[in-house]
Write a protein that holds these residues in place. Structure first.
Motif, short mmCIF file in Angstrom:
data_model
loop_
_atom_site.label_atom_id
_atom_site.label_comp_id
_atom_site.label_asym_id
_atom_site.label_seq_id
_atom_site.Cartn_x
_atom_site.Cartn_y
_atom_site.Cartn_z
N THR A 8 -5.68 7.60 -7.71
CA THR A 8 -4.83 6.54 -7.15
C THR A 8 -5.53 5.78 -6.03
N GLU A 9 -6.68 6.31 -5.60
CA GLU A 9 -7.48 5.56 -4.63
C GLU A 9 -8.88 6.16 -4.58
N LYS B 61 -2.79 -0.10 -7.02
CA LYS B 61 -1.36 -0.37 -7.25
C LYS B 61 -0.99 0.01 -8.68
N ASP C 216 -8.32 -1.76 1.19
CA ASP C 216 -7.82 -1.48 2.55
C ASP C 216 -9.04 -1.26 3.45
N TRP D 79 -7.15 1.19 -2.75
CA TRP D 79 -5.91 1.81 -3.24
C TRP D 79 -5.49 1.11 -4.54
N ARG E 154 -10.47 2.35 2.32
CA ARG E 154 -10.24 2.87 0.97
C ARG E 154 -9.88 1.72 0.04
N LEU F 56 0.84 -1.21 0.00
CA LEU F 56 0.00 0.00 0.00
C LEU F 56 0.87 1.25 0.00
N ASP F 57 0.48 2.22 -0.83
CA ASP F 57 1.19 3.51 -0.92
C ASP F 57 2.63 3.41 -1.43
N THR F 58 2.93 2.34 -2.13
CA THR F 58 4.25 2.24 -2.77
C THR F 58 4.17 2.89 -4.15
#
Lengths: 130, 247
Positions: free
Chosen positions: B66-67, B58, B51, B56, B54, B21-23
Motif C-alpha cells: 500500500t506504500e 490510493k 508524500d 502512498w 513515502r 492519504l491513508d484513506t
C-alpha cells in the motif's frame, strides 16, 4: 446579607446577554456579579483571579470556546461551579459539557425562570465531580 | 537524477489539501487502475501519491503493497516532471538498472507513469502501469493513460469540493445559531423577565440579520439570488406560531 450573596462570573461574548443576565440576577438580590468575560480565555483568567461561586458560561465564544474553557476553569478554580448557558439545543453538546466538568446545561431558549433556581441549586451542592 | 522537485513544499501542501492519504480503498480509483491494467494488458496499475518520505497508493491493482519509501520509488522520479515517465526495459535502462524494485523480488521491467496534475499545476503523484516483461508503448496508449490520470484528478477535485461544501454548510449552521437562534433566545428571555424594550430590539435586529443571511444564501446558490415564478412554492404550509411537527 451582602456577605452571603452568591458570587457570579458572566462569560458571554454577546454584551446584551451579559446585560440581561446581570439585570435578572441583580433584581433577584441573592447574587453578586463579580466579573464579566467576553471570551473563553478571559473567563479562565477571571475565574483564576476572582474564584467565583459559579460561572455562567456561553459555549460559542472567540479565542477559546466554552468546551475548551471548562477543563481549564476546573483546574484553575476547582470550587467554582460551571453552568453552561448555550444557544445550542441540548443533545448536541450537553454530554460533552457535563463530561468535561460543567454542573448544568441550560439552553438559552429555555424558560428564564430556570436560571435563578439552577444557579441556587449548583451553588448549594458540593462541586467536585472527580 | 534529482528526486526532489524544487517546489516540493508547495507540492506537498497540494497533496495534503485533498486529505486522501491513508484513506480506505475507494471503488472509483480501483476501477480506474483495473481499467488501466486491462487496457495495457499488464498485471499492475497504481494510483500513487508522493508524500514527504513515502509513496502512498490510493489504489493498487495487482500488488499487495500500500506504500513504499520515496527513495526507491519510480513515481518519485515521475513526480519531478509534468511529462509521462517511461521505462521500456528497466534492466537495461541506466536510470533504473540499480533500482531495488527492478533488481529485487518484484523484478519490474516496464513502467509508464503519467503525472496527476492539479488544476493549479501541482504534480501529486502518478497513475502508472507496471509489467515484469519489457514492452513498448504507442503515443495513443500514453494519451489513454493521460486521460485516465485526468479522471483520477477530477475524482480528487470533486471530493475536495464536496468536503469544502460540507464545511461551508457547517459554518453557515454555526452562524445561524450565533446570529438568529441566539437573538430569538435572547428576545424570549428578555420578554419573560419583563424587559420588553430589549426584547423588541432583539426581535427587530434578529429579523434583519435573518433576512440578510437568507439573501446571502440565495446569492451563493446561484442566479444572483433572483427569484422567479414557481421558486416560492413551498413543500408544506408555513409554520409561524405552531410548533414544527417532529420528523
Amino acid at each position: 446579607m451582602t456577605a452571603s450573596r452568591i458570587r457570579v462570573l458572566l462569560a458571554d461574548d454577546t454584551a446584551e446577554y451579559r446585560q440581561l443576565l446581570r439585570v435578572i440576577l441583580e433584581q433577584d438580590g441573592r447574587f453578586e456579579i463579580v466579573a464579566e468575560a467576553v471570551d473563553g480565555a478571559e473567563a479562565v483568567r477571571s475565574c483564576t483571579a476572582e474564584r467565583p461561586d459559579v460561572v455562567v458560561l456561553d459555549l460559542a465564544m472567540p479565542v477559546l470556546d466554552g468546551l475548551q474553557a471548562i477543563p481549564l476553569i476546573r483546574a484553575a478554580s476547582p470550587e467554582t461551579a460551571i453552568v453552561v448557558l448555550s444557544g445550542f439545543a441540548r443533545g448536541r453538546l450537553d454530554d460533552q459539557a457535563l463530561a468535561t466538568g460543567a454542573s448544568r446545561y441550560v439552553e438559552k431558549g429555555e424558560a428564564f425562570s430556570l436560571i435563578v433556581p439552577t444557579l441556587l441549586e449548583v451553588t448549594a451542592e458540593p462541586v467536585g465531580w472527580l | 537524477m534529482e528526486l526532489i522537485p524544487a517546489n516540493d513544499e508547495e507540492r506537498l501542501a497540494a497533496v495534503h489539501r485533498y486529505d486522501v492519504l491513508d484513506t480506505p480503498p475507494d471503488g472509483a480509483f480501483d476501477r480506474i487502475t483495473a481499467l488501466a491494467a486491462r487496457l495495457f494488458d499488464v498485471p499492475i496499475s497504481i494510483v500513487s501519491l508522493v508524500d514527504r518520505d513515502r509513496i502512498w497508493f490510493k489504489s493498487h491493482h495487482g500488488i499487495e503493497a500500500t506504500e513504499i519509501g520515496r527513495d526507491p520509488g519510480l513515481c518519485a522520479s515521475a513526480v519531478c516532471q509534468l511529462e509521462p515517465w517511461l521505462v521500456g526495459d528497466a534492466k537495461v535502462d541506466l536510470r533504473t538498472i540499480d533500482n531495488p524494485l527492478v533488481a529485487g523480488e518484484l523484478g519490474l521491467r516496464f513502467y509508464l507513469g503519467v503525472p496527476l496534475i492539479t488544476s493549479d499545476g501541482f504534480n501529486l503523484g502518478t497513475l502508472n502501469v507496471i509489467d515484469v516483461e519489457p514492452r513498448e508503448v504507442t503515443d495513443a496508449e500514453v494519451a489513454t493513460l493521460q486521460d485516465l490520470a485526468a479522471i483520477v484528478v477530477d475524482e480528487l477535485e470533486v471530493r475536495l469540493a464536496v468536503r469544502r461544501k460540507l464545511e461551508e454548510r457547517r459554518q453557515r449552521a454555526l452562524e445561524l445559531n450565533d446570529d438568529v437562534v441566539q437573538g430569538l433566545a435572547f428576545a424570549k428571555l428578555a420578554l419573560e423577565s419583563g424587559q420588553d424594550e430589549l426584547a423588541r430590539d432583539a426581535v427587530t435586529n434578529t429579523l434583519r440579520t435573518a433576512q440578510s443571511m437568507v439573501g446571502e444564501l440565495l446569492e451563493s446558490a446561484g442566479k444572483e439570488g433572483r427569484l422567479g415564478p414557481g421558486d416560492l412554492v413551498r413543500s408544506s404550509e408555513a409554520l409561524v406560531s405552531r410548533p414544527r411537527p417532529s420528523p
